[in-house]
Motif scaffolding. Sequence first.
Motif, PDB file in Angstrom:
ATOM      1  N   ILE A  16      30.662  34.646  38.580  1.00 18.38           N
ATOM      2  CA  ILE A  16      31.245  35.841  37.970  1.00 18.38           C
ATOM      3  C   ILE A  16      30.802  35.809  36.520  1.00 18.38           C
ATOM      4  O   ILE A  16      31.275  34.975  35.741  1.00 18.38           O
ATOM      5  N   SER A  17      29.877  36.676  36.162  1.00 20.94           N
ATOM      6  CA  SER A  17      29.377  36.647  34.788  1.00 20.94           C
ATOM      7  C   SER A  17      30.519  36.913  33.813  1.00 20.94           C
ATOM      8  O   SER A  17      31.492  37.592  34.147  1.00 20.94           O
ATOM      9  N   ARG A  18      30.400  36.363  32.643  1.00 19.98           N
ATOM     10  CA  ARG A  18      31.474  36.428  31.651  1.00 19.98           C
ATOM     11  C   ARG A  18      31.937  37.855  31.388  1.00 19.98           C
ATOM     12  O   ARG A  18      33.117  38.119  31.203  1.00 19.98           O
ATOM     13  N   GLY A  19      31.030  38.798  31.422  1.00 21.42           N
ATOM     14  CA  GLY A  19      31.392  40.185  31.154  1.00 21.42           C
ATOM     15  C   GLY A  19      32.264  40.828  32.215  1.00 21.42           C
ATOM     16  O   GLY A  19      32.854  41.878  31.979  1.00 21.42           O
ATOM     17  N   LEU A  20      32.366  40.194  33.382  1.00 22.97           N
ATOM     18  CA  LEU A  20      33.158  40.752  34.479  1.00 22.97           C
ATOM     19  C   LEU A  20      34.371  39.899  34.833  1.00 22.97           C
ATOM     20  O   LEU A  20      35.081  40.190  35.789  1.00 22.97           O
ATOM     21  N   ILE A  21      34.618  38.863  34.058  1.00 21.95           N
ATOM     22  CA  ILE A  21      35.635  37.872  34.409  1.00 21.95           C
ATOM     23  C   ILE A  21      37.024  38.490  34.593  1.00 21.95           C
ATOM     24  O   ILE A  21      37.726  38.199  35.549  1.00 21.95           O
ATOM     25  N   GLU A  22      37.418  39.387  33.697  1.00 24.45           N
ATOM     26  CA  GLU A  22      38.760  39.977  33.768  1.00 24.45           C
ATOM     27  C   GLU A  22      38.935  40.823  35.032  1.00 24.45           C
ATOM     28  O   GLU A  22      40.036  40.918  35.573  1.00 24.45           O
ATOM     29  N   MET A  23      37.868  41.440  35.472  1.00 26.57           N
ATOM     30  CA  MET A  23      37.964  42.343  36.615  1.00 26.57           C
ATOM     31  C   MET A  23      37.849  41.634  37.966  1.00 26.57           C
ATOM     32  O   MET A  23      38.429  42.077  38.940  1.00 26.57           O
ATOM     33  N   LYS A  24      37.115  40.543  38.028  1.00 25.39           N
ATOM     34  CA  LYS A  24      36.830  39.922  39.320  1.00 25.39           C
ATOM     35  C   LYS A  24      37.637  38.672  39.630  1.00 25.39           C
ATOM     36  O   LYS A  24      37.820  38.337  40.798  1.00 25.39           O
ATOM     37  N   VAL A  25      38.115  37.969  38.637  1.00 26.91           N
ATOM     38  CA  VAL A  25      38.830  36.720  38.905  1.00 26.91           C
ATOM     39  C   VAL A  25      40.143  36.942  39.659  1.00 26.91           C
ATOM     40  O   VAL A  25      40.458  36.151  40.548  1.00 26.91           O
ATOM     41  N   PRO A  26      40.915  37.990  39.379  1.00 31.14           N
ATOM     42  CA  PRO A  26      42.177  38.135  40.122  1.00 31.14           C
ATOM     43  C   PRO A  26      42.013  38.179  41.643  1.00 31.14           C
ATOM     44  O   PRO A  26      42.866  37.659  42.369  1.00 31.14           O
ATOM     45  N   SER A  27      40.921  38.736  42.148  1.00 30.74           N
ATOM     46  CA  SER A  27      40.742  38.741  43.606  1.00 30.74           C
ATOM     47  C   SER A  27      40.298  37.369  44.122  1.00 30.74           C
ATOM     48  O   SER A  27      40.623  36.980  45.237  1.00 30.74           O
ATOM     49  N   LEU A  28      39.575  36.621  43.309  1.00 30.75           N
ATOM     50  CA  LEU A  28      39.147  35.269  43.686  1.00 30.75           C
ATOM     51  C   LEU A  28      40.293  34.270  43.551  1.00 30.75           C
ATOM     52  O   LEU A  28      40.441  33.365  44.367  1.00 30.75           O
ATOM     53  N   CYS A  29      41.091  34.449  42.514  1.00 31.72           N
ATOM     54  CA  CYS A  29      42.183  33.520  42.199  1.00 31.72           C
ATOM     55  C   CYS A  29      43.480  34.298  41.982  1.00 31.72           C
ATOM     56  O   CYS A  29      43.901  34.517  40.833  1.00 31.72           O
TER      57      CYS A  29
END
Length: 116
Positions: free
Chosen positions: A56-69
Motif C-alpha cells: 500500500i503506497s504511502r499516498g494511499l495508506i489512510e484509504m486502504k489500511v482500514p480494509s486490510l486491518c
Amino acid sequence: MIKTAGQLISEAQTQISCLNVASAKSLYDETENVVIIDVREAGSAAQSKLTDSANISRGLIEMKVPSLCPDPETVILTHCGGGGRASLAALTLNQMGYTHVHAITAKFEDIKKVFG
C-alpha cells in the motif's frame, strides 16, 4: 520556514516505534496477528517484495489500511526502501488510531535478506 523531508522523518521517528531488522523479525515470528505493509510505490513492489507483505503506497495508506486491518490492535510493521516513508506511514497509522505500529528503519535489501 519550510521543513525538509529529512526533518519530517526525524520528527516522526521521535513519535513512533522504530525497529531494526532483527527486532522486527523477532516480533513478526512471535506475534499471531501481524501485518507487514510495504509503503513503496507499486512499481518498486512489483520488482521485488517480501513474501508476506501487502503493498500500500504511502499516498494511499489512510484509504486502504482500514480494509486490510480493521482491528486497531493489529500489529503492523511498515517498511520501504530506507525507512523514511515507513516512518511517516507509521506516524499516520498511529494518528488513525492503530496502537501497535512499528517502522522497520532499514534498507529494503537488508529487510529482504531476513524476511525473504
